[in-house]
Design a protein around this motif. Structure first.
Motif, short mmCIF file in Angstrom:
data_model
loop_
_atom_site.label_atom_id
_atom_site.label_comp_id
_atom_site.label_asym_id
_atom_site.label_seq_id
_atom_site.Cartn_x
_atom_site.Cartn_y
_atom_site.Cartn_z
N ALA A 211 1.65 2.15 -9.44
CA ALA A 211 0.72 2.37 -8.33
C ALA A 211 -0.45 1.40 -8.46
N GLU A 212 -0.94 1.24 -9.69
CA GLU A 212 -2.05 0.32 -9.92
C GLU A 212 -1.61 -1.13 -9.68
N VAL B 266 -2.09 -5.96 -3.66
CA VAL B 266 -2.72 -5.98 -2.33
C VAL B 266 -3.98 -6.85 -2.37
N ASP B 267 -4.85 -6.57 -3.34
CA ASP B 267 -6.10 -7.35 -3.45
C ASP B 267 -5.80 -8.82 -3.67
N TRP C 15 -2.70 -7.01 -15.77
CA TRP C 15 -2.62 -7.71 -14.49
C TRP C 15 -2.66 -9.22 -14.68
N GLN D 41 0.83 -1.21 0.00
CA GLN D 41 0.00 0.00 0.00
C GLN D 41 0.86 1.26 0.00
N GLU E 256 2.37 6.65 -6.97
CA GLU E 256 1.40 7.67 -7.39
C GLU E 256 1.99 9.05 -7.26
N ALA F 159 2.32 1.80 -3.40
CA ALA F 159 1.33 2.38 -4.31
C ALA F 159 1.25 3.89 -4.14
N ARG G 14 -1.50 -1.83 -5.97
CA ARG G 14 -2.84 -1.99 -5.38
C ARG G 14 -3.47 -3.32 -5.80
#
Length: 344
Positions: free
Chosen positions: A23-24, A30-31, A92, A8, A15, A11, A27
């Protein structure tokens, strides 16, 4: 901090420093990590590791390295560094596939110490040197600790453009830094660098294909201007020699000597917090001992771009000079050298 908190924070950093793609990716990791996905296979075993919050940068670099080497063709189409276009959905999926297929290799890579050589940090070195030699007009012996590949030892061969249309440095340089700095005017002193010596515990050979790829892998793949600066600096490294030594910071500084008729300058940037408190104290003590030997014809200076504490948003350009050991802050910038403002 933990792996998730580290991702996090990465990210946020990406950013703020102009890499929406990374940054994307951070994140999305993380998910994915929280769902036990592909990133868990790479990072999960390091939960609770002493540096578990600092795994994102080496992981992103390790994947980028595979792309640059042509070993991840399914991902290359989404990496601007090799001509691709980032897509958060398809990109991704390809990124996660690389994590799954290279899990062992990537798990080992995330523990490697980052070897960045951010060329834009040269604004602090070059501008600081101009101010220094304006006051002490002698040829410079430039010494650097934590120098990685030593690219910034060639800072006087870069071009620095200012917002008012003026510029400093080499007119035909392949490295052009826009909006180099603002604030107090920097004197146009005659800068002569007589010697360039860098030290690092794991120096990178910028003249080799392998070394160039390593350095490039640590540049965020969607930052095309950073990539162009790095590639230009690699070209200059092939033209301008520098002596790069395998040595830790303490040993290197303890081995420094002064030189009659030369200004000896120790430079370092964004490496100080990687040293232990004991090593920081040892470097400071060795430099103070050397400074005690300095005279008018054998002066010594320390120029640094580092955070004032452990870490933070503000990084100071500081100058200390001997004889005397006087210290002052010249300006401040972000960790990549952007937004440099000279204050004194």
């Amino acid at each position: 901090m933990g792996v998730v908190a580290g991702l996090q924070q990465q990210a946020i950093d990406c950013e703020e420093l102009g890499s929406p793609m990374y940054a994307e990716l951070a994140r999305l990791m993380v998910d994915d990590y929280e769902l036990g996905g592909a990133s868990t296979g790479v990072l999960g075993s390091y939960e609770g590791h002493q540096n578990d919050e600092a795994l994102a940068l080496p992981l992103l670099a390790a994947v980028h390295r595979l792309v640059l080497a042509g070993e991840a063709p399914e991902l290359a189409g989404f990496y601007p560094s090799v001509g691709g276009v980032w897509d958060p959905v398809l990109g991704w999926e390809a990124f996660a596939q690389v994590l799954r297929s290279r899990v062992g290799e990537l798990r080992a890579a995330v523990l490697q110490r980052p070897q960045t050589n951010e060329v834009r940090r040269s604004v602090a070195l070059y501008g600081g040197l101009l101010q220094l030699v304006h006051e002490v007009p002698l040829p410079v012996r430039l010494m650097e600790i934590g120098s990685s590949a030593g690219l910034n030892l060639r800072a006087d061969h870069f071009r620095y453009n200012l917002a008012d249309g003026s510029s400093y440095g080499r007119a035909d340089s392949p490295v052009v830094i826009e909006d180099a700095w603002s604030g107090r005017e920097v004197p146009r002193a005659a800068l002569r660098i007589a010697e360039r010596v860098g030290s690092d515990v794991a120096p990178v050979n910028a003249l080799s294909e392998e070394g160039a790829r390593t350095l490039t892998s640590y540049v965020w793949a969607d930052q095309v201007e950073r990539l162009a600066r790095l590639r230009g600096a690699l070209a200059i490294a092939r033209e301008v020699p520098a002596d790069l030594r395998r040595a830790d910071a303490v040993s290197f500084v303890r081995g420094l000597e002064l030189s009659e008729g030369h200004l000896t300058v120790l430079w370092h940037s964004i490496m100080w917090t990687y040293l232990s408190k004991e090593d920081q104290a040892a470097v400071d003590a060795a430099l103070a001992d050397l400074g005690a030997q300095a005279g008018e014809s054998t002066p010594l200076a320390r120029l640094r771009l580092e955070p004032p504490g452990e870490w933070g948003d503000e990084f100071l350009v500081e100058l200390q000079t001997w004889p005397g050991g006087a210290r002052r802050v010249l300006g401040h910038a972000d960790p990549h050298g952007q937004g440099l403002v000279w204050t004194s």
